[in-house]
Design a protein around this motif. Structure first.
Motif, PDB file in Angstrom:
ATOM      1  N   ASP A 257       0.812  -1.208   0.000  1.00 19.13           N
ATOM      2  CA  ASP A 257       0.000   0.000   0.000  1.00 19.13           C
ATOM      3  C   ASP A 257       0.852   1.267   0.000  1.00 19.13           C
ATOM      4  O   ASP A 257       0.421   2.318  -0.478  1.00 19.13           O
ATOM      5  CB  ASP A 257      -0.931   0.007   1.211  1.00 19.13           C
ATOM      6  N   ARG A 258       2.076   1.187   0.540  1.00 17.44           N
ATOM      7  CA  ARG A 258       2.926   2.375   0.611  1.00 17.44           C
ATOM      8  C   ARG A 258       3.609   2.642  -0.732  1.00 17.44           C
ATOM      9  O   ARG A 258       3.598   3.766  -1.225  1.00 17.44           O
ATOM     10  CB  ARG A 258       3.979   2.217   1.705  1.00 17.44           C
ATOM     11  N   PHE A 259       4.214   1.644  -1.303  1.00 14.19           N
ATOM     12  CA  PHE A 259       4.880   1.781  -2.594  1.00 14.19           C
ATOM     13  C   PHE A 259       4.655   0.504  -3.390  1.00 14.19           C
ATOM     14  O   PHE A 259       4.963  -0.599  -2.926  1.00 14.19           O
ATOM     15  CB  PHE A 259       6.380   2.028  -2.413  1.00 14.19           C
ATOM     16  N   GLY A 260       4.117   0.664  -4.575  1.00 12.22           N
ATOM     17  CA  GLY A 260       3.842  -0.516  -5.383  1.00 12.22           C
ATOM     18  C   GLY A 260       3.365  -0.141  -6.764  1.00 12.22           C
ATOM     19  O   GLY A 260       3.257   1.036  -7.129  1.00 12.22           O
ATOM     20  N   GLY A 261       3.068  -1.179  -7.537  1.00 13.51           N
ATOM     21  CA  GLY A 261       2.587  -0.944  -8.886  1.00 13.51           C
ATOM     22  C   GLY A 261       2.491  -2.230  -9.670  1.00 13.51           C
ATOM     23  O   GLY A 261       2.602  -3.339  -9.128  1.00 13.51           O
ATOM     24  N   SER A 262       2.306  -2.097 -10.962  1.00 15.66           N
ATOM     25  CA  SER A 262       2.172  -3.259 -11.836  1.00 15.66           C
ATOM     26  C   SER A 262       2.527  -2.849 -13.254  1.00 15.66           C
ATOM     27  O   SER A 262       2.444  -1.668 -13.627  1.00 15.66           O
ATOM     28  CB  SER A 262       0.754  -3.821 -11.793  1.00 15.66           C
ATOM     29  N   VAL A 263       2.922  -3.822 -14.049  1.00 19.80           N
ATOM     30  CA  VAL A 263       3.180  -3.616 -15.465  1.00 19.80           C
ATOM     31  C   VAL A 263       2.775  -4.887 -16.201  1.00 19.80           C
ATOM     32  O   VAL A 263       2.967  -6.001 -15.690  1.00 19.80           O
ATOM     33  CB  VAL A 263       4.669  -3.275 -15.726  1.00 19.80           C
ATOM     34  N   SER A 264       2.166  -4.745 -17.360  1.00 25.30           N
ATOM     35  CA  SER A 264       1.738  -5.922 -18.121  1.00 25.30           C
ATOM     36  C   SER A 264       1.824  -5.630 -19.606  1.00 25.30           C
ATOM     37  O   SER A 264       1.619  -4.494 -20.047  1.00 25.30           O
ATOM     38  CB  SER A 264       0.306  -6.331 -17.747  1.00 25.30           C
ATOM     39  N   ILE A 265       2.134  -6.672 -20.355  1.00 27.70           N
ATOM     40  CA  ILE A 265       2.144  -6.632 -21.815  1.00 27.70           C
ATOM     41  C   ILE A 265       1.247  -7.764 -22.302  1.00 27.70           C
ATOM     42  O   ILE A 265       1.328  -8.884 -21.792  1.00 27.70           O
ATOM     43  CB  ILE A 265       3.572  -6.810 -22.364  1.00 27.70           C
ATOM     44  N   TYR A 266       0.377  -7.487 -23.256  1.00 28.30           N
ATOM     45  CA  TYR A 266      -0.568  -8.509 -23.713  1.00 28.30           C
ATOM     46  C   TYR A 266      -0.662  -8.514 -25.234  1.00 28.30           C
ATOM     47  O   TYR A 266      -0.385  -7.515 -25.912  1.00 28.30           O
ATOM     48  CB  TYR A 266      -1.950  -8.293 -23.103  1.00 28.30           C
ATOM     49  N   ASN A 267      -1.054  -9.656 -25.761  1.00 28.63           N
ATOM     50  CA  ASN A 267      -1.249  -9.844 -27.191  1.00 28.63           C
ATOM     51  C   ASN A 267      -2.376 -10.850 -27.363  1.00 28.63           C
ATOM     52  O   ASN A 267      -2.253 -12.006 -26.939  1.00 28.63           O
ATOM     53  CB  ASN A 267       0.038 -10.346 -27.853  1.00 28.63           C
TER      54      ASN A 267
END
Length: 730
Positions: free
Chosen positions: A536-546
């Motif tokens: 909750d303090r520091f985070g994220g996400s990354v995604s690549i899709y096809n």
């Protein structure tokens, strides 16, 4: 709505306010009794290991998240995530470049159909949800094929309404949630009241909401009558919702439930943009209605370690969704006189959803099996009633199709069976999840007297039936603390709708728009690679899709021979639903947030997608342009404020590159919000926001239809607006 109905709802609001005051005193009187309450009710929905726990491709938004972004209706859902968009023209959610019936929406596990009459512009479904009733909103990106069936090609919006347990926290025997708001974008105000109570192991919830407003503003500046008008048509709407829930907890982790819900929206539109050559100026009115009703019974189980199931959930339901547009006018061209069209489409479903979960040790590894069934029988009805002064001598009457149905009444059956196994390896640091789903559907046209009155009626079409196995495989690796890397391959499936199969609109000597009983179901292969990190303090996400799609269903112009009709019978053209062979959509998404220790925070996100028919080498208009958001905020225990910028790139990649109609310029808008929770009034929250601060003119490209005579400026978004709300919780 009638004055009687309005007075009724205002009375309900007054009664709700009195109940709030009563419960405040009742809560104080019951304080001494609460120590004796020892029951710990099961709450299956919130357990991370449970049946409905989010996956790495799912993002859960709570009621608090929606409150902070002032998301209190479907129009605002784009504020939650840059990759989620609402299409007002089709009344559907767009995820990863797909919308309409390619994104599945569920409420309490019950799917909401997206309806389209195919010819008269009656379509939608998602706007039949009152967002003030929601407790959580799950966004599933892409197809999780083992869990969701037909329609989940682009993703899933899974909504859960309030339970009485949500308000009866900390052993309370009474609970209340009251909300009121005003939104200047359509000069609307609403009031919503939820009341919950418990007696021993019996829990009850009653919620009611009312909203009234006008047309949604835009940046058009041409008024008056006629087809050149760009200002929004004047409108008044009324919306009401009732929700009732009863839960009975039984020792051993059992919960039995009953739910009844009714949503109704009525929107009266004065169509000043109608043709002044065809209609008397100012005489054209449109009455839009949207209604959803459901009754459901549920059973939830949270077992002990020795039980044959760890968790289970079953829902039996009846649901009816009705969409209607009733238009009336006075014609000034032949046939002169009164004109009316009452167009409706309706779907009634009776179904069951059942899902179970069991963790076992097998072969030295922990296997968590999730399995279930969902199925329903449905009836779809469409009709167009009305009146005009037609006679056989007037050629234009051939175009005035009325008192008929464009398709037969269709009975259908849908069944899905699924299983997945999450295999934990290396002390659960690596998880492999294979899954498999089987879907089957059948559509059976029924004898329909109104359909036989259709001038293009040529007998009843054939039944349609098909089935599909959809496998998936997902791998997750805890690469470090709070860092998960994942990859997934999943197939998905969508059955053609009754409209796509059986619609027949037109008449000999004019034009024809027809369905296709031989349509194949849409299928897809989807590939996702990404990471989620932080807390909750520091985070994220990354995604690549096809994603690759086969048999993509679309309406295209065809020849008489291709449509199977005599040549020359429809000189103005024939349109038929067909399967496009290959479509591809690929893209990337990324988000991050950081909360400083001194109360400051910042966040941002970006979503990018490209979609094409790879055989025809044309782009898809359903794919939005590159979108990014960035925000900064500050909060204390009692107040906070946020500032956010939304930037969208220019959209040039459209289906018809020679036309500027679907192309939109890039833009940036700025919003500011603030909230206050005074210490003197426990449970009170006051929130306000100013949107599009600099009064920027811009378009949501998805709102613009593929073609049409309506000026493009009609689809502009509102200028500077504000919203204010007050919430009181006891």
């Amino acid at each position: 709505m009638s004055n009687i109905s309005r007075r009724f709802w205002l009375s309900c609001a007054a009664v709700g306010a009195l109940n709030v005051s009563f419960m405040g005193s009742a809560g104080a009187q019951d304080a001494d009794k609460q120590d004796a309450i020892e029951l710990k009710p099961i709450v299956v929905e919130g357990q991370e290991r449970g049946i409905n726990a989010p996956t790495v491709l799912t993002e859960r938004k709570t009621a608090r998240d929606m409150q902070e972004r002032q998301v209190d209706r479907i129009d605002d859902i784009g504020r939650l995530d840059p990759g989620i968009n609402y299409n007002r023209t089709s009344d559907s959610i767009n995820i990863r470049g797909l919308g309409e019936n390619r994104v599945l929406t569920t409420v309490d596990g019950i799917r909401i159909p997206w309806l389209d009459d195919g010819a008269r512009g009656v379509q939608g479904g998602i706007s039949t949800v009152d967002f003030d009733t929601l407790s959580t909103l799950d966004i599933v990106r892409g197809a999780d094929s083992s869990l969701f069936g037909s329609g989940a090609l682009g993703g899933v919006i899974s909504l859960r309404t309030l339970n009485p347990e949500d308000l009866l926290t900390e052993g309370k025997s009474w609970g209340s949630l009251t909300k009121g708001s005003y939104d200047s974008s359509d000069r609307s105000w609403n009031i919503n009241q939820a009341l919950a109570a418990r007696a021993n192991n019996t829990y009850i919830l009653l919620q009611g909401g009312y909203r009234t407003g006008h047309e949604r503003e835009n940046m058009g500046d041409i008024g008056g009558y006629g087809v050149t008008r760009t200002e929004k048509n004047p409108a008044e709407y009324d919306q009401n919702n009732l929700l009732f829930k009863l839960h009975q907890h039984v020792d051993g982790g059992h919960r039995f439930g009953f739910t009844a819900e009714r949503f109704y929206l009525n929107n009266d539109v004065h169509k000043l943009d109608s043709s002044t050559t065809t209609y008397v100026p100012g005489s054209f009115w449109e009455d839009k209605t949207r209604k959803r009703e459901r009754i459901s019974a549920s059973y939830d189980y949270d077992g002990s370690g020795d039980a044959w199931l760890d968790q289970a959930s079953v829902i039996l339901y009846w649901q009816r969704l009705t969409e209607g547009d009733d238009t009336s006018a006075v014609r000034r061209s032949p046939p002169v006189g009164d004109y009316r069209r009452d167009n409706t489409i309706e779907e009634t479903d009776v179904g069951i959803n059942a899902i179970g979960l069991k963790a076992v040790e097998f072969g030295g590894y922990t296997h968590t099996f999730k399995f279930g069934v969902d199925g329903y029988v449905s009836t779809v009805k469409q009709q167009a009633l009305g009146e005009d002064n037609c006679t056989p001598a007037i050629f234009s009457c051939a175009f005035l199709h009325t008192n008929q149905a464009e398709m037969p009444e269709v009975d259908g059956g849908t069944l899905g069976l699924f299983v997945e196994d999450q295999i934990a390896l290396y002390d659960n640091r690596l998880r492999i999840t294979p899954g498999l789903r089987f879907d089957w559907y059948e559509r059976n046209p029924q004898e329909t007297p109104l359909y036989e009155k259709n001038p293009a009626f040529d007998g009843y079409p054939a039944d349609s039936s098909d089935s599909k196995f959809s496998p998936k495989l997902r791998a997750e690796w805890d690469a470090a603390e709070n860092v998960v890397l994942y990859a997934q391959w999943a197939q998905a499936f969508r059955a053609p709708s009754s409209t796509e199969l059986y619609m027949t609109y037109g008449g000999p000597g004019t034009y024809l728009r027809i369905g296709n009983p031989d349509l194949e179901p849409e299928t897809s292969n989807g590939f996702d690679v990404g990471a989620r990190f932080g807390d909750d303090r520091f985070g994220g996400s990354v995604s690549i899709y096809n994603n690759y799609y086969k048999n993509f269903i679309d309406a295209v112009s065809v020849s008489a021979a291709e449509a199977g009709v005599p040549p020359g019978m429809f000189p103005m053209g024939i349109t038929e639903y067909v399967n496009r062979a290959h479509v591809q959509i690929y893209g990337a998404e990324a988000k991050a947030h950081y909360a400083f220790s001194n109360g400051w925070k910042t966040w941002g996100g970006i979503a990018f997608a490209v979609g094409k028919d790879t055989d025809e080498d044309v782009y898809l208009n359903s794919v939005p342009a590159l979108k990014g958001v960035v925000g900064v905020g500050y909060a204390t225990e009692t107040w906070g404020t946020d500032f956010m910028m939304t930037a969208v790139a220019r959209r040039n990649k459209v289906e018809n590159p020679d036309s500027d109609y679907n192309k939109t310029p890039g833009y940036a808008t700025f919003d500011a919000t603030g909230w206050w929770e005074p210490e003197q009034f426990k449970g009170l929250r006051i929130q306000a926001g100013v949107y599009n601060i600099f009064d920027k003119k811009y378009w949501n490209a998805l709102d613009i239809p593929d073609s049409g005579s309506v000026p493009k400026d009609y689809y502009t978004e509102p200028g500077r607006t504000f919203k204010i709300s007050m919430t009181q919780r006891f």
